[in-house]
Motif scaffolding. Structure first.
Motif, PDB file in Angstrom:
ATOM      1  N   ILE A  96       0.865  -1.170   0.000  1.00 27.81           N
ATOM      2  CA  ILE A  96       0.000   0.000   0.000  1.00 27.81           C
ATOM      3  C   ILE A  96       0.904   1.222   0.000  1.00 27.81           C
ATOM      4  CG2 ILE A  96      -1.944  -1.104   1.135  1.00 27.81           C
ATOM      5  CD1 ILE A  96      -1.078   0.263   3.726  1.00 27.81           C
ATOM      6  N   GLY A  97       0.386   2.333  -0.513  1.00 26.02           N
ATOM      7  CA  GLY A  97       1.249   3.496  -0.598  1.00 26.02           C
ATOM      8  C   GLY A  97       0.498   4.762  -0.941  1.00 26.02           C
ATOM      9  N   PHE A  98       1.284   5.786  -1.189  1.00 22.11           N
ATOM     10  CA  PHE A  98       0.780   7.105  -1.542  1.00 22.11           C
ATOM     11  C   PHE A  98       1.501   7.574  -2.807  1.00 22.11           C
ATOM     12  CE2 PHE A  98       0.789   6.559   3.045  1.00 22.11           C
ATOM     13  CZ  PHE A  98      -0.539   6.808   3.356  1.00 22.11           C
ATOM     14  N   GLY A  99       0.768   8.295  -3.647  1.00 20.02           N
ATOM     15  CA  GLY A  99       1.374   8.782  -4.879  1.00 20.02           C
ATOM     16  C   GLY A  99       0.789  10.115  -5.291  1.00 20.02           C
ATOM     17  N   VAL A 100       1.443  10.728  -6.245  1.00 21.83           N
ATOM     18  CA  VAL A 100       0.953  11.973  -6.838  1.00 21.83           C
ATOM     19  C   VAL A 100       1.217  11.915  -8.340  1.00 21.83           C
ATOM     20  CG1 VAL A 100       3.140  13.182  -6.416  1.00 21.83           C
ATOM     21  CG2 VAL A 100       1.042  14.506  -6.754  1.00 21.83           C
ATOM     22  N   ARG A 101       0.235  12.346  -9.118  1.00 21.56           N
ATOM     23  CA  ARG A 101       0.374  12.424 -10.563  1.00 21.56           C
ATOM     24  C   ARG A 101       0.133  13.862 -10.997  1.00 21.56           C
ATOM     25  NH1 ARG A 101      -2.936  10.524 -13.846  1.00 21.56           N
ATOM     26  NH2 ARG A 101      -1.568   9.696 -15.442  1.00 21.56           N
ATOM     27  N   TYR A 102       0.768  14.242 -12.068  1.00 19.32           N
ATOM     28  CA  TYR A 102       0.507  15.544 -12.683  1.00 19.32           C
ATOM     29  C   TYR A 102       0.272  15.301 -14.157  1.00 19.32           C
ATOM     30  CZ  TYR A 102       0.918  20.410 -14.093  1.00 19.32           C
ATOM     31  OH  TYR A 102       0.657  21.658 -14.612  1.00 19.32           O
ATOM     32  N   MET A 103      -0.775  15.923 -14.690  1.00 19.05           N
ATOM     33  CA  MET A 103      -1.063  15.752 -16.113  1.00 19.05           C
ATOM     34  C   MET A 103      -1.352  17.109 -16.726  1.00 19.05           C
ATOM     35  SD  MET A 103      -4.838  14.046 -15.911  1.00 19.05           S
ATOM     36  CE  MET A 103      -6.217  14.911 -15.168  1.00 19.05           C
ATOM     37  N   SER A 104      -1.134  17.215 -18.018  1.00 18.27           N
ATOM     38  CA  SER A 104      -1.347  18.483 -18.706  1.00 18.27           C
ATOM     39  C   SER A 104      -1.711  18.229 -20.161  1.00 18.27           C
ATOM     40  CB  SER A 104      -0.085  19.349 -18.633  1.00 18.27           C
ATOM     41  OG  SER A 104      -0.274  20.566 -19.324  1.00 18.27           O
ATOM     42  N   THR A 105      -2.803  18.869 -20.604  1.00 15.85           N
ATOM     43  CA  THR A 105      -3.205  18.848 -22.003  1.00 15.85           C
ATOM     44  C   THR A 105      -4.168  20.011 -22.223  1.00 15.85           C
ATOM     45  OG1 THR A 105      -4.049  17.477 -23.812  1.00 15.85           O
ATOM     46  CG2 THR A 105      -5.193  17.328 -21.718  1.00 15.85           C
ATOM     47  N   GLU A 106      -4.632  20.179 -23.436  1.00 20.20           N
ATOM     48  CA  GLU A 106      -5.622  21.206 -23.765  1.00 20.20           C
ATOM     49  C   GLU A 106      -6.786  20.555 -24.485  1.00 20.20           C
ATOM     50  OE1 GLU A 106      -5.091  25.564 -25.470  1.00 20.20           O
ATOM     51  OE2 GLU A 106      -5.279  24.143 -27.126  1.00 20.20           O
ATOM     52  N   LEU A 107      -8.011  20.817 -24.010  1.00 17.74           N
ATOM     53  CA  LEU A 107      -9.215  20.305 -24.641  1.00 17.74           C
ATOM     54  C   LEU A 107     -10.063  21.467 -25.126  1.00 17.74           C
ATOM     55  CD1 LEU A 107     -10.227  17.438 -22.187  1.00 17.74           C
ATOM     56  CD2 LEU A 107      -8.942  17.259 -24.326  1.00 17.74           C
ATOM     57  N   ASP A 108     -10.633  21.310 -26.317  1.00 19.00           N
ATOM     58  CA  ASP A 108     -11.441  22.367 -26.921  1.00 19.00           C
ATOM     59  C   ASP A 108     -12.913  21.973 -26.841  1.00 19.00           C
ATOM     60  OD1 ASP A 108     -12.483  24.469 -28.293  1.00 19.00           O
ATOM     61  OD2 ASP A 108     -11.504  24.026 -30.212  1.00 19.00           O
ATOM     62  N   PHE A 109     -13.602  22.512 -25.823  1.00 17.49           N
ATOM     63  CA  PHE A 109     -15.047  22.316 -25.709  1.00 17.49           C
ATOM     64  C   PHE A 109     -15.728  23.449 -26.471  1.00 17.49           C
ATOM     65  CE2 PHE A 109     -13.444  20.522 -21.574  1.00 17.49           C
ATOM     66  CZ  PHE A 109     -13.592  19.190 -21.943  1.00 17.49           C
ATOM     67  N   ASN A 110     -15.663  23.368 -27.797  1.00 12.82           N
ATOM     68  CA  ASN A 110     -16.045  24.500 -28.646  1.00 12.82           C
ATOM     69  C   ASN A 110     -17.543  24.790 -28.617  1.00 12.82           C
ATOM     70  OD1 ASN A 110     -16.624  22.108 -29.929  1.00 12.82           O
ATOM     71  ND2 ASN A 110     -16.071  22.833 -31.972  1.00 12.82           N
ATOM     72  N   LYS A 111     -18.364  23.838 -28.180  1.00 14.86           N
ATOM     73  CA  LYS A 111     -19.802  24.075 -28.136  1.00 14.86           C
ATOM     74  C   LYS A 111     -20.265  24.659 -26.805  1.00 14.86           C
ATOM     75  CE  LYS A 111     -20.765  20.333 -31.402  1.00 14.86           C
ATOM     76  NZ  LYS A 111     -21.468  19.045 -31.618  1.00 14.86           N
ATOM     77  N   THR A 112     -19.350  24.708 -25.823  1.00 14.14           N
ATOM     78  CA  THR A 112     -19.713  25.272 -24.518  1.00 14.14           C
ATOM     79  C   THR A 112     -18.751  26.393 -24.128  1.00 14.14           C
ATOM     80  OG1 THR A 112     -18.490  23.491 -23.435  1.00 14.14           O
ATOM     81  CG2 THR A 112     -20.869  23.175 -23.703  1.00 14.14           C
ATOM     82  N   VAL A 113     -17.648  26.041 -23.488  1.00 15.01           N
ATOM     83  CA  VAL A 113     -16.787  27.092 -22.927  1.00 15.01           C
ATOM     84  C   VAL A 113     -15.542  27.366 -23.758  1.00 15.01           C
ATOM     85  CG1 VAL A 113     -17.570  26.694 -20.578  1.00 15.01           C
ATOM     86  CG2 VAL A 113     -15.619  25.390 -21.466  1.00 15.01           C
ATOM     87  N   GLY A 114     -15.294  26.600 -24.801  1.00 15.41           N
ATOM     88  CA  GLY A 114     -14.103  26.819 -25.612  1.00 15.41           C
ATOM     89  C   GLY A 114     -12.908  26.024 -25.105  1.00 15.41           C
ATOM     90  N   LYS A 115     -11.706  26.542 -25.343  1.00 21.51           N
ATOM     91  CA  LYS A 115     -10.483  25.814 -25.015  1.00 21.51           C
ATOM     92  C   LYS A 115     -10.151  25.942 -23.525  1.00 21.51           C
ATOM     93  CE  LYS A 115      -8.426  26.298 -29.613  1.00 21.51           C
ATOM     94  NZ  LYS A 115      -7.291  26.832 -30.414  1.00 21.51           N
ATOM     95  N   LEU A 116      -9.791  24.798 -22.933  1.00 24.76           N
ATOM     96  CA  LEU A 116      -9.398  24.760 -21.528  1.00 24.76           C
ATOM     97  C   LEU A 116      -8.072  24.036 -21.381  1.00 24.76           C
ATOM     98  CD1 LEU A 116     -12.669  23.802 -19.601  1.00 24.76           C
ATOM     99  CD2 LEU A 116     -11.659  26.065 -19.849  1.00 24.76           C
ATOM    100  N   ASP A 117      -7.220  24.545 -20.504  1.00 24.58           N
ATOM    101  CA  ASP A 117      -6.007  23.835 -20.121  1.00 24.58           C
ATOM    102  C   ASP A 117      -6.359  22.879 -18.992  1.00 24.58           C
ATOM    103  OD1 ASP A 117      -4.322  25.143 -21.924  1.00 24.58           O
ATOM    104  OD2 ASP A 117      -4.063  26.839 -20.568  1.00 24.58           O
ATOM    105  N   ILE A 118      -6.311  21.599 -19.296  1.00 24.64           N
ATOM    106  CA  ILE A 118      -6.607  20.574 -18.290  1.00 24.64           C
ATOM    107  C   ILE A 118      -5.283  20.167 -17.660  1.00 24.64           C
ATOM    108  CG2 ILE A 118      -7.642  18.323 -17.851  1.00 24.64           C
ATOM    109  CD1 ILE A 118      -9.631  20.402 -18.775  1.00 24.64           C
ATOM    110  N   LYS A 119      -4.992  20.714 -16.502  1.00 25.95           N
ATOM    111  CA  LYS A 119      -3.726  20.421 -15.843  1.00 25.95           C
ATOM    112  C   LYS A 119      -3.881  20.591 -14.344  1.00 25.95           C
ATOM    113  CE  LYS A 119      -2.005  25.133 -16.658  1.00 25.95           C
ATOM    114  NZ  LYS A 119      -0.921  25.933 -17.258  1.00 25.95           N
ATOM    115  N   GLY A 120      -3.101  19.830 -13.609  1.00 26.35           N
ATOM    116  CA  GLY A 120      -3.129  19.911 -12.163  1.00 26.35           C
ATOM    117  C   GLY A 120      -2.683  18.609 -11.530  1.00 26.35           C
ATOM    118  N   PRO A 121      -2.499  18.602 -10.208  1.00 27.01           N
ATOM    119  CA  PRO A 121      -2.034  17.405  -9.499  1.00 27.01           C
ATOM    120  C   PRO A 121      -3.182  16.485  -9.122  1.00 27.01           C
ATOM    121  CG  PRO A 121      -2.148  19.253  -7.981  1.00 27.01           C
ATOM    122  CD  PRO A 121      -2.536  19.789  -9.328  1.00 27.01           C
ATOM    123  N   LEU A 122      -2.852  15.207  -9.018  1.00 28.81           N
ATOM    124  CA  LEU A 122      -3.773  14.169  -8.596  1.00 28.81           C
ATOM    125  C   LEU A 122      -3.127  13.431  -7.426  1.00 28.81           C
ATOM    126  CD1 LEU A 122      -6.194  12.237  -8.878  1.00 28.81           C
ATOM    127  CD2 LEU A 122      -4.993  11.122 -10.758  1.00 28.81           C
TER     128      LEU A 122
END
Length: 255
Positions: free
Chosen positions: A220-246
């Motif tokens: 058992i343990g503990f971990g942290v992940r970080y991810m980063s990409t850009e998604l274009d929700f063009n029909k709602t809010v437009g482009k978003l930077d999807i990034k942050g720690p998990l």
């Protein structure tokens, strides 16, 4: 050979080599038994390590820009998203330090509490004040490299990185908007043509953690992940930077 001849042979030493070999033979048998028992109880390190994780994703809040005829800025306040994932580690080299290939997948979701607010200018020049809740679903698969090393017999640490492919879906809930100045029949572009949008894109991930052995081949343990990409929700809010720690709680076992 009669009894007298046997006695003579024993006395003269003809059978002495057999007597001398007996301890050697017994020792060899005991050694073979020990090796067989040890191998039967040894941990199986031929299969991959598999890790199951559960945690909380904290995406960076940001300002999104909506393209097209309706232009302006939206403040996106992301709440924490529950997340679950599966990782595998295939070792190419083993020892005190292992390294190899790290495939895996992860999903994160939130059905509400992703708050949108802001002002947009539509095609007629009217200002639109927007307040809305929204839901967000993210799923990604990745394939990178990893390194894992032992701190002692019970504790290991690891790190991994590589590219990923992410799919995201965004849905609007309880949308509320006000035009200023008020218009009986607002003209121009509608702020949101639809209430849901999705996109897929590539990005990267990083992960690191520490495992504590609880029994043979299980941790058992503990971990942290970080991810980063850009998604274009063009029909709602437009482009978003999807990034942050998990931040993760993990269970790892050797198959």
């Amino acid at each position: 050979m009669d009894a007298g001849q046997w006695a003579s042979a024993i006395h003269t030493g003809y059978l002495t080599p057999v007597k001398h070999r007996l301890p050697t033979v017994c020792s060899a048998l005991f050694f073979a038994l020990h090796v067989t028992t040890t191998q039967a109880g040894a941990p199986n390190e031929s299969g991959p390590l598999v890790q199951i994780s559960f945690g909380i994703l904290e995406l960076d809040s940001q300002t999104a820009s909506k393209d097209g005829e309706s232009q302006g800025a939206l403040d996106i306040d992301f709440s924490t998203l529950p997340s679950g994932g599966l990782e595998a580690e295939y070792a190419f080299a083993k020892g005190w330090v292992h390294w190899g290939l790290n495939p895996g997948a992860n999903v994160s979701w939130k059905t509400d509490d992703t708050r949108l607010s802001g002002r947009l200018i539509d095609g007629s020049g009217s200002t639109v004040v927007l307040e809305a809740d929204s839901s967000l679903f993210l799923a990604e698969i990745h394939l990178g490299g990893y390194v894992r090393g032992r701190l002692d017999d019970r504790i290991t640490t690891y790190a991994a990185a590589g590219p990923m492919v992410m799919y995201g879906s965004h849905d609007l809930n309880n949308e509320s908007s006000t035009y200023a100045p008020p218009q009986i029949t607002p003209s121009g572009t509608v702020v949101f043509e639809e209430t849901d949008s999705s996109d897929i894109n590539i990005g990267y991930y990083l992960r690191a953690g520490i495992d504590f052995r609880i029994q043979q081949n299980q941790y058992i343990g503990f971990g942290v992940r970080y991810m980063s990409t850009e998604l274009d929700f063009n029909k709602t809010v437009g482009k978003l930077d999807i990034k942050g720690p998990l931040y993760l709680l993990t269970f790892t076992t050797q198959l």
